[in-house]
Design a protein around this motif. Structure first.
Motif, short mmCIF file in Angstrom:
data_model
loop_
_atom_site.label_atom_id
_atom_site.label_comp_id
_atom_site.label_asym_id
_atom_site.label_seq_id
_atom_site.Cartn_x
_atom_site.Cartn_y
_atom_site.Cartn_z
N ILE A 76 0.86 -1.18 0.00
CA ILE A 76 0.00 0.00 0.00
C ILE A 76 0.90 1.23 0.00
O ILE A 76 1.81 1.37 0.82
CB ILE A 76 -0.92 0.01 1.24
N VAL A 77 0.66 2.13 -0.95
CA VAL A 77 1.41 3.39 -1.02
C VAL A 77 0.42 4.55 -0.99
O VAL A 77 -0.76 4.38 -1.26
CB VAL A 77 2.29 3.47 -2.29
N VAL A 78 0.93 5.70 -0.67
CA VAL A 78 0.10 6.89 -0.59
C VAL A 78 0.30 7.74 -1.84
O VAL A 78 1.39 7.77 -2.41
CB VAL A 78 0.41 7.69 0.69
N ASP A 79 -0.73 8.42 -2.27
CA ASP A 79 -0.63 9.38 -3.36
C ASP A 79 0.03 10.63 -2.77
O ASP A 79 -0.58 11.38 -2.03
CB ASP A 79 -2.03 9.71 -3.90
N TYR A 80 1.31 10.81 -3.07
CA TYR A 80 2.10 11.87 -2.44
C TYR A 80 1.61 13.27 -2.78
O TYR A 80 1.90 14.22 -2.06
CB TYR A 80 3.58 11.72 -2.82
N ASN A 81 0.85 13.43 -3.84
CA ASN A 81 0.33 14.74 -4.21
C ASN A 81 -0.80 15.19 -3.30
O ASN A 81 -1.17 16.36 -3.31
CB ASN A 81 -0.16 14.73 -5.66
N THR A 82 -1.38 14.29 -2.52
CA THR A 82 -2.51 14.64 -1.65
C THR A 82 -2.09 14.96 -0.23
O THR A 82 -2.92 15.37 0.57
CB THR A 82 -3.54 13.50 -1.63
N LEU A 83 -0.83 14.77 0.11
CA LEU A 83 -0.37 15.04 1.47
C LEU A 83 -0.27 16.53 1.74
O LEU A 83 0.12 17.31 0.87
CB LEU A 83 1.00 14.41 1.71
N LEU A 84 -0.63 16.91 2.95
CA LEU A 84 -0.48 18.30 3.38
C LEU A 84 0.83 18.42 4.14
O LEU A 84 1.04 17.73 5.15
CB LEU A 84 -1.65 18.72 4.28
N ARG A 123 -2.04 5.59 -11.86
CA ARG A 123 -1.00 6.28 -11.12
C ARG A 123 0.29 5.46 -11.17
O ARG A 123 0.28 4.25 -11.34
CB ARG A 123 -1.40 6.48 -9.66
N LEU A 124 1.40 6.18 -11.01
CA LEU A 124 2.71 5.56 -10.97
C LEU A 124 3.38 5.99 -9.69
O LEU A 124 3.48 7.19 -9.40
CB LEU A 124 3.55 6.00 -12.17
N ASP A 125 3.83 5.03 -8.90
CA ASP A 125 4.59 5.32 -7.70
C ASP A 125 6.06 5.31 -8.09
O ASP A 125 6.57 4.31 -8.60
CB ASP A 125 4.30 4.26 -6.63
N LEU A 126 6.74 6.43 -7.89
CA LEU A 126 8.13 6.61 -8.31
C LEU A 126 8.97 6.99 -7.10
O LEU A 126 8.59 7.89 -6.34
CB LEU A 126 8.21 7.70 -9.37
N ALA A 127 10.09 6.32 -6.93
CA ALA A 127 11.03 6.66 -5.86
C ALA A 127 12.41 6.84 -6.49
O ALA A 127 12.82 6.04 -7.33
CB ALA A 127 11.06 5.58 -4.80
N ILE A 128 13.10 7.89 -6.07
CA ILE A 128 14.46 8.16 -6.52
C ILE A 128 15.36 8.15 -5.29
O ILE A 128 15.08 8.85 -4.30
CB ILE A 128 14.55 9.52 -7.25
N TYR A 129 16.42 7.36 -5.34
CA TYR A 129 17.35 7.22 -4.23
C TYR A 129 18.78 7.44 -4.69
O TYR A 129 19.12 7.20 -5.83
CB TYR A 129 17.29 5.80 -3.62
N LYS A 130 19.61 7.85 -3.76
CA LYS A 130 21.06 7.98 -3.97
C LYS A 130 21.40 8.69 -5.28
O LYS A 130 22.32 8.30 -5.99
CB LYS A 130 21.72 6.61 -3.91
N SER A 131 20.64 9.72 -5.58
CA SER A 131 20.87 10.45 -6.82
C SER A 131 21.96 11.50 -6.66
O SER A 131 21.91 12.33 -5.74
CB SER A 131 19.58 11.12 -7.28
N SER A 132 22.92 11.47 -7.53
CA SER A 132 23.91 12.53 -7.60
C SER A 132 23.64 13.42 -8.82
O SER A 132 24.44 14.29 -9.14
CB SER A 132 25.32 11.94 -7.67
N LEU A 133 22.52 13.17 -9.49
CA LEU A 133 22.12 13.96 -10.65
C LEU A 133 21.29 15.16 -10.18
O LEU A 133 20.25 14.98 -9.55
CB LEU A 133 21.32 13.11 -11.63
N PHE A 134 21.75 16.34 -10.48
CA PHE A 134 21.12 17.56 -9.99
C PHE A 134 19.64 17.66 -10.36
O PHE A 134 18.82 18.12 -9.59
CB PHE A 134 21.88 18.79 -10.52
N ASP A 135 19.27 17.23 -11.55
CA ASP A 135 17.90 17.37 -12.04
C ASP A 135 16.95 16.29 -11.54
O ASP A 135 15.75 16.33 -11.82
CB ASP A 135 17.89 17.37 -13.58
N PHE A 136 17.47 15.31 -10.81
CA PHE A 136 16.63 14.22 -10.30
C PHE A 136 16.90 14.02 -8.82
O PHE A 136 17.75 13.24 -8.42
CB PHE A 136 16.91 12.94 -11.10
N ARG A 137 16.17 14.78 -8.02
CA ARG A 137 16.35 14.79 -6.57
C ARG A 137 15.74 13.55 -5.92
O ARG A 137 14.73 13.04 -6.37
CB ARG A 137 15.67 16.02 -5.96
#
Length: 147
Positions: A76-84, A123-137
């Motif tokens: 179960i994941v949360v829709d991150y756009n709905t969080l306050l 919907r697509l659940d996307l997680a970005i980890y250990k990024s050293s790329l400036f444009d992808f936090r």
């Protein structure tokens, strides 16, 4: 003679239809656009595009599997756009969803993990980890299907 050819022709038709049967899924939020290319029910490419800088990260994703070979499904994941204020306590039950199988892409500069909403793929659940790329936090994101 014809009975022997029928299974061969059927297999050739199935193989040929799989080659040309490429699907494309497009998802967006305010930061990113994701293009997933699928062939024969397997993702063959992910393009992650920063909508502000137009920088693109492309990779061939891998299905995440357990040691016994079973595909990992998203919990179960949360829709991150709905969080306050990024407060998980602010989410409602309709903001929760589960994902089909999970995929990832690992490089020295970024780890990308994603899963489509189970059944509807809206919907697509996307997680970005250990990024050293400036444009992808680093972060968790929910993207919506583009018609």
């Amino acid at each position: 003679m014809y009975r022997r050819l029928k299974p061969i022709i059927a297999l050739l038709f199935l193989f040929a239809s799989c080659i040309v049967g490429e699907k494309e899924y497009i998802y967006e939020n305010s930061n990113f656009r994701v293009v997933l290319k699928e062939q024969c029910r397997k993702f063959i490419c992910i393009e992650l595009i920063n909508r502000h800088t137009l920088s693109t990260y492309s990779a061939i994703p891998d299905l995440i599997i357990y040691d016994d070979g079973i595909a990992v499904e998203g919990g179960i994941v949360v829709d991150y756009n709905t969080l306050l204020n990024d407060d998980i306590k602010s989410c409602k039950i309709e903001d929760l969803y589960s994902c089909d199988s999970l995929y990832d892409s690992h490089t020295d500069s970024i780890i990308v993990v994603f899963g489509q909403e189970k059944g509807t793929h809206k919907r697509l659940d996307l997680a970005i980890y250990k990024s050293s790329l400036f444009d992808f936090r680093n972060g968790n994101y929910t993207l919506y299907a583009v018609d």
